[in-house]
Enzyme design. Structure first.
Site, PDB file in Angstrom:
ATOM      1  N   LYS A 151       2.695 -15.488   2.414  1.00 18.10           N
ATOM      2  CA  LYS A 151       2.966 -16.094   0.732  1.00 18.10           C
ATOM      3  C   LYS A 151       4.743 -16.782   1.060  1.00 18.10           C
ATOM      4  CE  LYS A 151       1.686 -17.417  -2.938  1.00 18.10           C
ATOM      5  NZ  LYS A 151       0.610 -18.683  -3.181  1.00 18.10           N
ATOM      6  N   ASP A 196      -3.106 -18.409   0.690  1.00 12.60           N
ATOM      7  CA  ASP A 196      -4.814 -19.095  -0.659  1.00 12.60           C
ATOM      8  C   ASP A 196      -5.362 -19.709   0.344  1.00 12.60           C
ATOM      9  OD1 ASP A 196      -1.749 -20.494  -0.245  1.00 12.60           O
ATOM     10  OD2 ASP A 196      -1.497 -20.875  -2.545  1.00 12.60           O
ATOM     11  N   ASP A 200     -12.677  -9.076   5.245  1.00 16.38           N
ATOM     12  CA  ASP A 200     -13.632  -8.788   4.206  1.00 16.38           C
ATOM     13  C   ASP A 200     -14.571 -10.564   3.889  1.00 16.38           C
ATOM     14  OD1 ASP A 200     -13.299  -6.239   3.686  1.00 16.38           O
ATOM     15  OD2 ASP A 200     -14.267  -6.395   1.030  1.00 16.38           O
ATOM     16  N   ASP A 255      -6.802  -6.722   3.850  1.00 18.91           N
ATOM     17  CA  ASP A 255      -7.497  -6.035   3.472  1.00 18.91           C
ATOM     18  C   ASP A 255      -8.926  -7.274   3.082  1.00 18.91           C
ATOM     19  OD1 ASP A 255      -8.904  -3.592   2.159  1.00 18.91           O
ATOM     20  OD2 ASP A 255      -7.830  -4.401   0.008  1.00 18.91           O
ATOM     21  N   TYR A 262       1.221  -0.778   0.293  1.00 18.18           N
ATOM     22  CA  TYR A 262       0.030   0.257   0.037  1.00 18.18           C
ATOM     23  C   TYR A 262       0.850   1.121   0.124  1.00 18.18           C
ATOM     24  CZ  TYR A 262      -5.074  -1.889   0.752  1.00 18.18           C
ATOM     25  OH  TYR A 262      -5.534  -2.215   0.963  1.00 18.18           O
TER      26      TYR A 262
END
Ligand code: IPM
Ligand code: MG
Length: 361
Positions: free
Chosen positions: A192, A224, A252, A248, A141
């Protein structure tokens, strides 16, 4: 001494939901002797419209001069064509970075009354109580360099940089372990590391910091797989800690486990515990201005503010109990509407929470 709270309604449904949270703060003031001074300022598209800047200097200064910040939401389709620097999201990201709010707490708790509102089977989600700790001021970001450049062959290329320095990983690790100490003492670090060097360092630092919290069990999961596990067996998690962008996305997903993104509050904290509090849903331009938004995430954000920054844990508990009560009464906004329940609008939901609070005064 009176606490100063900066109120930043922002855009879309922001002003509607924040108005209901302000009712709750006013109720705490009139009924429970909680002295509070509320000062409103513009941010996001509202800041741009009024001052040509999504984060006007006066807004940032007000936040710096306050004990805590309550934010609604930013963004809207009318701002999408603006240059990146002027977009509403820039106001939110500017607040996070200028106030050094690196630790973002996003709890996903399923109210038992809403077990049917989730798209997942009730047995998968009932009893869910998970905390996502998202790093908020670093990673892709904010990493430099970033931009869109023209290559020698004339083709355009967009680029962003994913970077984390050790101290940034260390401090978010401490946040996660400290929270885990007050919960079930399990931290799952999501990365990751099979592909990214940044994640390799992230893992190393997580392991190192974990040694300072011998009671906490640390595990690692690739992002994942974590996204899959969240919908398959979400109750396996206690605290999840992860980078800015993974947080982020995963938050959700976690929100939907609880029935509606309209239920979830968040806290963004700096090293001293100063914080900005906001619902995790966005500005929902599709329903803005209709008065049908769910104000509970914002009201629950006030509870988090009382708990994490203002040291008013008893008042935080009262708000959370009051929210449970209005759900028990069968009151539902559009997003959590279900058969046999009474559908209410945004203001009616806010009033019901205030009424439930007042009974206890
Ligand atoms: C969030 C939002 C923001 C983010 C946007 C509005 C910039 O999605 O708080 O999760 O990506 O962090
Ligand atoms: Mg998001």
């Amino acid at each position: 001494m009176s606490k100063k709270i900066a109120i930043l309604p922002g855009d879309g449904i922001g002003p509607e939901i924040v108005a209901e949270a302000v009712k709750v703060l006013n109720c705490l003031q009139s009924e429970f002797g909680f002295e509070v001074e509320l000062n409103e300022a513009l941010v996001g598209g509202a800041g741009y419209d009024a001052a040509g800047d999504p984060l006007p200097e006066a807004t940032l200064q007000l936040c710096r001069d306050s004990d805590a910040v309550l934010l609604g939401a930013v963004g809207g389709p009318q701002y999408e064509a603006l240059p990146r620097e002027k977009r509403p999201e820039k106001g939110l990201l500017g607040l996070r970075s200028n106030l050094e709010l690196f630790s973002n707490l996003r709890p996903a708790i399923l109210y038992p009354q809403l077990a049917d509102a989730s798209t997942l089977k009730p047995e998968v989600v009932s009893g869910l109580d998970l905390m996502i700790v998202r790093e908020l001021t670093g990673g892709i970001y904010f990493g430099q360099p970033r931009g869109i450049r023209t290559l020698e062959n004339g083709e355009q290329q967009g680029y962003n940089t994913l970077v984390y320095a050790e101290h940034e990983i260390e401090r978010i690790a401490h946040s996660a372990f400290k929270i885990a100490m007050k919960r079930d003492k399990r931290v799952c670090s999501v990365d990751k590391a099979n592909v990214l060097e940044v994640s390799e360092l992230w893992r190393e630092v997580m392991e190192r910091v974990a040694k300072e919290y011998p009671e906490v069990e640390l595990s690692h999961m690739y992002v994942d797989n974590a996204s899959m596990q969240l919908v398959k067996e979400p109750k396996q998690f206690d605290v999840m800690v992860t980078k800015n962008m993974f947080g982020d996305i995963l938050s959700d997903t976690a929100a939907m486990l609880t029935g509606s993104i309209g239920m979830l509050p968040s806290a963004s904290l700096n090293a001293e515990g100063f914080g900005m509090y906001e619902p995790i849903h966005g500005s929902a331009p599709d329903i803005a201005g209709q008065g049908v938004a769910n104000p509970l995430a914002t009201i629950l954000s006030v509870a988090m503010m009382l708990r994490y920054t203002l040291d008013e844990v008893a008042l935080a508990d009262r708000i959370e109990v009051a929210v449970g009560e209005v759900l028990d009464q069968g009151l539902r906004t559009l997003d959590i509407a279900s058969e046999g329940c009474q559908q209410v609008n945004c203001a009616e939901m806010g009033d019901a929470v205030v009424a439930a609070l007042s009974v206890k005064a």
